[in-house]
Write a protein that holds these residues in place. Structure first.
Motif, PDB file in Angstrom:
ATOM      1  N   LEU A 143       0.901  -1.312  -0.005  1.00 31.12           N
ATOM      2  CA  LEU A 143      -0.110  -0.060   0.083  1.00 31.12           C
ATOM      3  C   LEU A 143       0.913   1.332  -0.032  1.00 31.12           C
ATOM      4  O   LEU A 143       1.879   1.117   0.624  1.00 31.12           O
ATOM      5  CB  LEU A 143      -0.871   0.040   1.286  1.00 31.12           C
ATOM      6  CG  LEU A 143      -1.989  -1.199   1.472  1.00 31.12           C
ATOM      7  CD1 LEU A 143      -2.729  -0.643   2.661  1.00 31.12           C
ATOM      8  CD2 LEU A 143      -2.967  -1.261   0.230  1.00 31.12           C
ATOM      9  N   LYS A 144       0.326   2.209  -0.684  1.00 29.54           N
ATOM     10  CA  LYS A 144       0.880   3.523  -0.352  1.00 29.54           C
ATOM     11  C   LYS A 144      -0.227   4.344   0.482  1.00 29.54           C
ATOM     12  O   LYS A 144      -1.265   4.164   0.241  1.00 29.54           O
ATOM     13  CB  LYS A 144       1.135   4.221  -1.634  1.00 29.54           C
ATOM     14  CG  LYS A 144       2.149   3.607  -2.765  1.00 29.54           C
ATOM     15  CD  LYS A 144       2.457   4.504  -3.828  1.00 29.54           C
ATOM     16  CE  LYS A 144       3.632   3.775  -4.692  1.00 29.54           C
ATOM     17  NZ  LYS A 144       3.924   4.548  -5.771  1.00 29.54           N
ATOM     18  N   VAL A 145       0.181   5.353   1.218  1.00 32.83           N
ATOM     19  CA  VAL A 145      -0.634   6.027   2.200  1.00 32.83           C
ATOM     20  C   VAL A 145      -0.268   7.424   2.353  1.00 32.83           C
ATOM     21  O   VAL A 145       0.845   8.015   2.422  1.00 32.83           O
ATOM     22  CB  VAL A 145      -0.644   5.520   3.606  1.00 32.83           C
ATOM     23  CG1 VAL A 145      -1.527   6.249   4.505  1.00 32.83           C
ATOM     24  CG2 VAL A 145      -0.873   4.206   3.737  1.00 32.83           C
ATOM     25  N   VAL A 146      -1.252   8.278   1.528  1.00 31.52           N
ATOM     26  CA  VAL A 146      -0.985   9.970   1.560  1.00 31.52           C
ATOM     27  C   VAL A 146      -2.277  10.422   2.641  1.00 31.52           C
ATOM     28  O   VAL A 146      -3.275  10.077   2.820  1.00 31.52           O
ATOM     29  CB  VAL A 146      -1.197  10.497   0.357  1.00 31.52           C
ATOM     30  CG1 VAL A 146      -0.068   9.563  -0.786  1.00 31.52           C
ATOM     31  CG2 VAL A 146      -2.494  10.146  -0.357  1.00 31.52           C
ATOM     32  N   ALA A 147      -1.452  11.544   3.041  1.00 33.79           N
ATOM     33  CA  ALA A 147      -2.470  12.200   4.197  1.00 33.79           C
ATOM     34  C   ALA A 147      -2.201  13.744   3.970  1.00 33.79           C
ATOM     35  O   ALA A 147      -1.710  14.566   4.545  1.00 33.79           O
ATOM     36  CB  ALA A 147      -1.868  11.853   5.431  1.00 33.79           C
ATOM     37  N   VAL A 170      -5.888   7.191   0.514  1.00 33.42           N
ATOM     38  CA  VAL A 170      -5.887   8.705   0.699  1.00 33.42           C
ATOM     39  C   VAL A 170      -6.599   9.047   1.928  1.00 33.42           C
ATOM     40  O   VAL A 170      -7.931   8.803   1.977  1.00 33.42           O
ATOM     41  CB  VAL A 170      -6.561   9.514  -0.614  1.00 33.42           C
ATOM     42  CG1 VAL A 170      -6.538  11.016  -0.567  1.00 33.42           C
ATOM     43  CG2 VAL A 170      -5.891   9.072  -1.783  1.00 33.42           C
ATOM     44  N   LEU A 171      -6.093   9.696   2.887  1.00 29.02           N
ATOM     45  CA  LEU A 171      -6.772  10.003   4.181  1.00 29.02           C
ATOM     46  C   LEU A 171      -7.045  11.338   4.247  1.00 29.02           C
ATOM     47  O   LEU A 171      -6.069  12.334   4.160  1.00 29.02           O
ATOM     48  CB  LEU A 171      -5.888   9.604   5.388  1.00 29.02           C
ATOM     49  CG  LEU A 171      -5.112   8.191   5.300  1.00 29.02           C
ATOM     50  CD1 LEU A 171      -4.203   8.024   6.533  1.00 29.02           C
ATOM     51  CD2 LEU A 171      -6.389   7.210   5.695  1.00 29.02           C
ATOM     52  N   GLU A 172      -8.445  11.708   4.113  1.00 21.68           N
ATOM     53  CA  GLU A 172      -8.814  13.315   4.205  1.00 21.68           C
ATOM     54  C   GLU A 172      -9.336  13.528   5.541  1.00 21.68           C
ATOM     55  O   GLU A 172      -8.856  12.548   6.684  1.00 21.68           O
ATOM     56  CB  GLU A 172      -9.893  13.363   3.195  1.00 21.68           C
ATOM     57  CG  GLU A 172      -9.293  12.869   1.857  1.00 21.68           C
ATOM     58  CD  GLU A 172     -10.485  12.430   0.907  1.00 21.68           C
ATOM     59  OE1 GLU A 172     -11.733  12.975   1.421  1.00 21.68           O
ATOM     60  OE2 GLU A 172     -10.268  11.938  -0.255  1.00 21.68           O
ATOM     61  N   GLY A 173     -10.047  14.494   5.856  1.00 27.68           N
ATOM     62  CA  GLY A 173     -10.493  14.952   7.100  1.00 27.68           C
ATOM     63  C   GLY A 173     -11.677  15.556   7.223  1.00 27.68           C
ATOM     64  O   GLY A 173     -12.010  16.525   6.635  1.00 27.68           O
ATOM     65  N   GLU A 174     -12.414  15.157   7.768  1.00 28.10           N
ATOM     66  CA  GLU A 174     -14.012  16.014   7.992  1.00 28.10           C
ATOM     67  C   GLU A 174     -13.833  17.218   8.217  1.00 28.10           C
ATOM     68  O   GLU A 174     -14.153  18.238   8.040  1.00 28.10           O
ATOM     69  CB  GLU A 174     -14.840  15.285   9.004  1.00 28.10           C
ATOM     70  CG  GLU A 174     -15.767  14.095   8.591  1.00 28.10           C
ATOM     71  CD  GLU A 174     -15.769  13.070   9.616  1.00 28.10           C
ATOM     72  OE1 GLU A 174     -15.046  12.199   9.983  1.00 28.10           O
ATOM     73  OE2 GLU A 174     -16.963  13.082  10.268  1.00 28.10           O
ATOM     74  N   ILE A 206       9.186  19.707  13.935  1.00 22.74           N
ATOM     75  CA  ILE A 206       7.784  19.194  14.079  1.00 22.74           C
ATOM     76  C   ILE A 206       7.541  18.341  12.936  1.00 22.74           C
ATOM     77  O   ILE A 206       7.384  19.095  11.999  1.00 22.74           O
ATOM     78  CB  ILE A 206       6.587  20.061  14.400  1.00 22.74           C
ATOM     79  CG1 ILE A 206       6.810  20.838  15.646  1.00 22.74           C
ATOM     80  CG2 ILE A 206       5.158  19.184  14.610  1.00 22.74           C
ATOM     81  CD1 ILE A 206       5.804  21.808  15.936  1.00 22.74           C
ATOM     82  N   ILE A 207       7.422  16.912  13.146  1.00 28.51           N
ATOM     83  CA  ILE A 207       7.119  16.002  12.168  1.00 28.51           C
ATOM     84  C   ILE A 207       5.769  15.448  12.280  1.00 28.51           C
ATOM     85  O   ILE A 207       5.616  14.902  13.259  1.00 28.51           O
ATOM     86  CB  ILE A 207       8.215  14.991  12.015  1.00 28.51           C
ATOM     87  CG1 ILE A 207       9.454  15.515  11.721  1.00 28.51           C
ATOM     88  CG2 ILE A 207       7.869  13.887  10.941  1.00 28.51           C
ATOM     89  CD1 ILE A 207      10.605  15.018  12.965  1.00 28.51           C
ATOM     90  N   THR A 208       5.002  15.889  11.175  1.00 29.66           N
ATOM     91  CA  THR A 208       3.609  15.547  11.201  1.00 29.66           C
ATOM     92  C   THR A 208       3.050  15.358  10.001  1.00 29.66           C
ATOM     93  O   THR A 208       3.656  15.299   8.829  1.00 29.66           O
ATOM     94  CB  THR A 208       2.921  16.830  11.841  1.00 29.66           C
ATOM     95  OG1 THR A 208       1.393  16.441  12.244  1.00 29.66           O
ATOM     96  CG2 THR A 208       2.854  18.080  10.926  1.00 29.66           C
ATOM     97  N   SER A 209       1.673  15.276   9.865  1.00 33.50           N
ATOM     98  CA  SER A 209       1.054  15.013   8.637  1.00 33.50           C
ATOM     99  C   SER A 209      -0.430  14.909   8.825  1.00 33.50           C
ATOM    100  O   SER A 209      -1.157  15.265   9.921  1.00 33.50           O
ATOM    101  CB  SER A 209       1.327  13.311   8.035  1.00 33.50           C
ATOM    102  OG  SER A 209       0.391  12.381   9.042  1.00 33.50           O
ATOM    103  N   GLY A 210      -1.255  15.086   7.509  1.00 35.89           N
ATOM    104  CA  GLY A 210      -2.626  15.122   7.754  1.00 35.89           C
ATOM    105  C   GLY A 210      -3.244  16.441   8.339  1.00 35.89           C
ATOM    106  O   GLY A 210      -2.678  17.404   8.244  1.00 35.89           O
ATOM    107  N   LYS A 211      -4.192  16.106   9.245  1.00 30.47           N
ATOM    108  CA  LYS A 211      -4.853  17.164   9.879  1.00 30.47           C
ATOM    109  C   LYS A 211      -3.926  17.837  10.723  1.00 30.47           C
ATOM    110  O   LYS A 211      -4.330  19.208  11.373  1.00 30.47           O
ATOM    111  CB  LYS A 211      -6.144  16.478  10.576  1.00 30.47           C
ATOM    112  CG  LYS A 211      -7.204  17.110  10.975  1.00 30.47           C
ATOM    113  CD  LYS A 211      -8.276  16.469  11.784  1.00 30.47           C
ATOM    114  CE  LYS A 211      -8.671  15.357  10.879  1.00 30.47           C
ATOM    115  NZ  LYS A 211      -9.620  14.703  11.897  1.00 30.47           N
ATOM    116  N   MET A 212      -3.067  17.358  11.326  1.00 23.53           N
ATOM    117  CA  MET A 212      -2.000  17.775  12.499  1.00 23.53           C
ATOM    118  C   MET A 212      -1.212  18.919  11.606  1.00 23.53           C
ATOM    119  O   MET A 212      -0.667  19.517  12.389  1.00 23.53           O
ATOM    120  CB  MET A 212      -1.321  16.806  13.162  1.00 23.53           C
ATOM    121  CG  MET A 212      -2.155  15.840  13.897  1.00 23.53           C
ATOM    122  SD  MET A 212      -3.031  16.788  15.273  1.00 23.53           S
ATOM    123  CE  MET A 212      -4.636  16.596  14.503  1.00 23.53           C
TER     124      MET A 212
END
Lengths: 327, 331
Positions: A143-147, A170-174, A206-212
């Motif tokens: 799998l590949k995972v993007v955020a 693909v991880l999105e966010g409400e 700060i290492i992070t991804s997506g909503k953060m």
């Protein structure tokens, strides 16, 4: 450059890719007549018809498998989960089928397939609707995972995901769908596997991804007022992870805080910390700290829900701690 | 003259059906031998006793149709047109196996003959077959897809979710339940609320039928109707083909003694699909002893050749370990 929402950026990506390639279709619950539970697919049914914008029954395992089968014979499905919480019912298809088909078949069957939807907590949705699944999904080879954390990244990463010949999560966010940002009208892609330095600083990474990512940028801005300069590394892609971007930042700042939405145990942050200790051991001036959700199912009541979530204040406290600054 | 020609065609067809079934039988007897010698490892599920199902159904498919099946997949792989060499080499875990030695017994794949696996999770491939049916309709084609499953899979959510979509959307999928009466060691009566599995098709608005799976002609007749339905207007079908496996669930259990009696096994063995066809051909005098001996000799040579080929093929090199996890994207 037009200022649009994250939701509309995803919609543009879908529309452009469906125009570009007639093998691309969208399927999921409420994606058609209802225009998407979060309106990401607004207008697409009208534009592309019901063969290419497919309303499914509430049958996650089933329609995820339909996506896998269609991909095996050369279509390029985009499978929407109303939220990633519901995708647990489809994990057999994602993990046992999509991720492994190429390998089990000795390279014969690539899986040009996207699974997408909102991930993590919104507001007061409680335990079953507020979970961040990136560590589960990123654990799986194949799998590949993007955020994506911003509208610009959402459009560019979704387009890359659709064009990729491998299964991409693909991880999105409400809570991201309504956020706005500058997004070009024209075609562009963001490479999968490359991090993005969202803010520059030389005191702490700060290492992070997506909503953060939004949280980390707020931390940057607030700490800047106190003279603390934070480097914000947005991973953008969780698997494959851009280890060079992480180590380059940590070697510059000598301090790191890893911020993620999910739980602590076996989380994404644990993997990031492992890369740091392996590659930056002699560069560290302090132990690496992690900020994450409290190790409990998400509660409903406002005050304790807030206490469970990673946020700006907790991240600032962690940054100050690795800098040995008294709070 | 016409009658004579028809009889010749029939006898040629019958001979090819018999050949197909005996090839599977002898191949798998060889597989059992190789397993006993440690040349094949892991889980290995034999198809012996069920050959009329694969032969009857697959003998009617076109090259551009699609096949998905379970982990009991050696027989169907060969009947679909995969070479015995590539199947045996896969079983031996060698680089010349159809899946480069990465799949093994349960994961036969060959894109050249649209053989889409070989799947190891009970019921897991049923939604995939439904997706292949979706893709056929998406492109406006007139192919069909056949999806084999055991009768135990019928109690699985993936089965019901798939049949609901295929019935709702009208997809050209032929779902074939190979009812061999046992899900591993659990008799169907102990697992299913109904003993008439085919009737579950009614729930999902699809044609369905119960078929004698030891009679290759009965299988072909039901299959032809299903294919016609799929090609005509994308209608799905559920076939329950009643058969019996003469061996254990896998190589690790005895054929009888634990969950079924020797008497039961012996009763079913009397309806060996190969013997039934042989008897018919001997009755109508289209198969002589010499014909049969020649066929057996030719098949024995093919099977031995597959063994020799597999035995000589190298194991995958260590570099292969990290290959085929991701494909380079070209678009």
């Amino acid at each position: 450059m037009p200022l649009i929402t994250y939701r509309d950026a995803l919609n543009q990506a879908l529309r452009e890719e469906m125009h570009r390639d007639d093998r691309v279709f969208l399927m999921g619950e409420e994606v058609g007549v209802y225009n998407g539970a979060y309106k990401v697919s607004k207008g697409l049914l009208e534009e592309f018809g019901e063969m290419r914008v497919v309303d499914t029954p509430i049958t996650e395992l089933g329609f995820a498998g339909v996506g896998v089968g269609a991909a095996m014979v050369g279509l390029r499905p985009v499978v929407e989960f109303m939220t990633w919480n519901f995708a647990l019912l489809a994990l057999d298809q994602i993990v046992n089928a999509a991720a492994k088909m190429l390998y089990m078949s000795g390279g014969q069957f690539p899986m040009p397939l996207v699974f997408r939807g909102p991930n993590g907590a919104a507001l007061q949705l409680s335990a079953q609707h507020s979970q961040a699944w990136e560590s589960w999904l990123a654990h799986i080879p194949g799998l590949k995972v993007v955020a994506p954390g911003t509208p610009y990244d959402a459009k560019g990463l979704l387009k890359s995901a659709i064009r990729d010949d491998n299964p991409v999560i693909v991880l999105e966010g409400e809570m991201l769908y309504n956020t706005k940002g500058e997004v070009p009208d024209e075609d562009y892609v963001i490479p999968i596997g490359k991090a993005d330095l969202k803010r520059e600083g030389d005191h702490c990474s700060i290492i992070t991804s997506g909503k953060m990512v939004l949280v980390a940028m707020q931390v940057h801005d607030q700490l800047a007022k106190e003279g603390i300069r934070v480097d914000v590394v947005d991973l953008r892609t969780i698997r494959p992870m851009d280890v060079d971007a992480i180590t380059a930042s940590v070697r510059k700042t000598n301090r790191a805080v890893v911020l993620e939405e999910g739980w602590e145990v076996c989380g994404i942050g644990a993997q990031v910390v492992d890369y740091i200790q392996r590659d930056c051991f002699d560069h560290l001036d302090a132990p690496v700290l992690r900020v994450h959700q409290a190790d409990v199912p998400m509660p409903y009541a406002k005050a304790i829900e807030k206490a469970a979530k990673p946020d700006v204040a907790k991240t600032i406290a962690a940054v100050k701690k690795v800098m040995y600054i008294e709070a | 003259m016409a009658a004579k020609k028809k009889a010749d065609t029939d006898s040629a067809l019958n001979a090819s059906l018999l050949h197909s079934m005996i090839l599977q039988r002898r191949f798998e007897e060889k597989v059992a031998e190789a397993y006993a010698l440690g040349k094949i490892g892991g889980f290995c599920h034999l198809y012996i006793g069920q050959e009329a199902v694969s032969t009857g159904t697959l003998s009617l498919l076109r090259d551009d149709d699609y096949v998905l099946t379970t982990y009991r997949d050696h027989g169907q792989a060969i009947v679909r047109g995969m070479s015995p060499r590539s199947v045996m080499a896969e079983l031996f875990g060698r680089i010349d196996g159809c899946s480069r030695g990465k799949g093994g017994s349960m994961h036969m794949f060959d894109r050249h003959v649209n053989f889409l696996g070989g799947h190891g999770i009970v019921g897991g491939h049923i939604p995939m077959a439904t997706g292949v049916g979706f893709a056929i309709k998406y492109r406006g084609g007139d192919q069909c897809v056949i999806c084999y499953m055991g009768e135990a899979a019928v109690n699985n959510g993936a089965f019901h979710e798939s049949l609901n979509m295929a019935g709702l959307w009208r997809l050209p999928v032929i779902y074939v339940i190979e009812n061999n009466r046992y899900g591993m060691g659990t008799a169907m009566e102990r697992a299913s609320s109904t003993k008439e599995m085919y009737k579950r098709g009614d729930t999902y608005s699809m044609a369905n039928a119960e078929v004698d799976g030891q009679d290759v002609f009965a299988v072909r007749e039901a299959m032809q109707e299903a294919i016609d339905r799929a090609r005509k207007d994308y209608s799905p079908t559920l076939l329950e083909i009643r058969t019996y496996r003469f061996m254990g669930h896998s190589m690790s259990d005895a054929a009888s003694g634990t969950y079924r009696t020797k008497e039961e096994l012996d009763t079913y063995r009397k309806r060996d699909p190969i013997n039934l066809l042989k008897a018919k051909m001997q009755t109508d005098k289209s198969l002589s002893d010499a014909d049969l001996a020649a066929m057996e000799a030719e098949i024995a040579a093919v099977v031995q050749d597959s063994w020799d080929f597999a035995d000589a093929s190298p194991e995958p090199p260590l570099e292969a370990l990290y290959e085929d996890v991701y494909v380079e994207t070209t678009t």
